[in-house]
Design a protein around this motif. Structure first.
Motif, mmCIF file in Angstrom:
data_model
loop_
_atom_site.group_PDB
_atom_site.id
_atom_site.type_symbol
_atom_site.label_atom_id
_atom_site.label_comp_id
_atom_site.label_asym_id
_atom_site.label_seq_id
_atom_site.Cartn_x
_atom_site.Cartn_y
_atom_site.Cartn_z
ATOM 1 N N ALA A 1 0.791 -1.144 -0.037
ATOM 2 C CA ALA A 1 -0.002 0.078 0.111
ATOM 3 C C ALA A 1 0.950 1.016 -0.014
ATOM 4 O O ALA A 1 1.697 1.394 1.043
ATOM 5 C CB ALA A 1 -0.890 0.043 1.153
ATOM 6 N N THR A 2 0.707 1.984 -0.896
ATOM 7 C CA THR A 2 1.758 3.007 -1.143
ATOM 8 C C THR A 2 0.736 4.472 -1.110
ATOM 9 O O THR A 2 -0.060 4.822 -2.015
ATOM 10 C CB THR A 2 2.245 3.076 -2.682
ATOM 11 N N ASN A 3 1.432 5.500 -0.281
ATOM 12 C CA ASN A 3 1.003 6.802 -0.113
ATOM 13 C C ASN A 3 2.031 7.715 -0.735
ATOM 14 O O ASN A 3 3.316 7.229 -1.541
ATOM 15 C CB ASN A 3 0.416 7.377 0.879
ATOM 16 N N GLU A 4 1.957 8.991 -0.485
ATOM 17 C CA GLU A 4 3.211 9.877 -1.152
ATOM 18 C C GLU A 4 4.509 9.673 -0.183
ATOM 19 O O GLU A 4 5.614 10.245 -0.876
ATOM 20 C CB GLU A 4 2.486 11.177 -1.119
ATOM 21 N N PHE A 5 4.369 8.964 0.723
ATOM 22 C CA PHE A 5 5.591 9.018 1.491
ATOM 23 C C PHE A 5 6.049 7.746 1.667
ATOM 24 O O PHE A 5 7.232 7.477 2.059
ATOM 25 C CB PHE A 5 5.448 9.512 2.938
ATOM 26 N N PHE A 6 5.299 6.634 1.771
ATOM 27 C CA PHE A 6 5.761 5.154 2.217
ATOM 28 C C PHE A 6 4.917 4.217 1.607
ATOM 29 O O PHE A 6 3.982 4.402 1.036
ATOM 30 C CB PHE A 6 5.494 5.240 3.691
ATOM 31 N N THR A 7 5.629 3.008 1.435
ATOM 32 C CA THR A 7 5.103 1.719 1.247
ATOM 33 C C THR A 7 5.151 0.944 2.408
ATOM 34 O O THR A 7 5.888 0.537 2.987
ATOM 35 C CB THR A 7 5.603 0.878 -0.064
ATOM 36 N N PHE A 8 3.549 0.358 2.406
ATOM 37 C CA PHE A 8 3.607 -0.355 3.755
ATOM 38 C C PHE A 8 3.385 -1.953 3.060
ATOM 39 O O PHE A 8 2.999 -2.055 1.901
ATOM 40 C CB PHE A 8 2.226 -0.174 4.495
#
Length: 115
Positions: free
Chosen positions: A97-104
């Protein structure tokens, strides 16, 4: 924080199919770009397929025409339908799961395709 749990992996013969599922625990699931990644032994983790919050999909060349990614924002789920599996599809499949800061990342699920 996003928690991801993959399921659906297993052992299948070449030419067979599997459906992977990823359950996400987050209140903001719909904003994430979701992806499936494969890591074979001794190799890097590569993107297999991804889907944006708006439903736009992207596939690795090796996945096109055989794999389909989809998401259910109402239930915080993402799926990977894999058809016509090949031995080279073998590996651990991770949901990301990727947002603008990080991938979980999830913990991964093993897919083994026998010839």
């Amino acid at each position: 924080q996003v928690q991801l749990v993959e399921s659906g992996g297993g052992l299948v013969q070449a030419g067979g199919s599997l459906r992977l599922s990823c359950a996400a625990s987050t209140s903001g699931f719909s904003i994430y770009t979701m992806g499936w990644y494969r890591q074979a032994p001794g190799k890097q983790r590569d993107m297999v397929a991804s889907i944006t919050s708006g439903g736009n999909t992207n596939y690795a060349d090796s996945s096109k025409g055989r794999f389909t990614i989809s998401r259910d924002n109402a239930n915080n789920m993402v799926y990977l339908q894999m058809n016509s599996l090949k031995p080279e599809d073998t590996g651990v499949y991770y949901c990301g799961a990727t947002n603008e800061f990080f991938t979980f990342w999830g913990q991964g699920t093993q897919v083994t395709v026998s010839s």
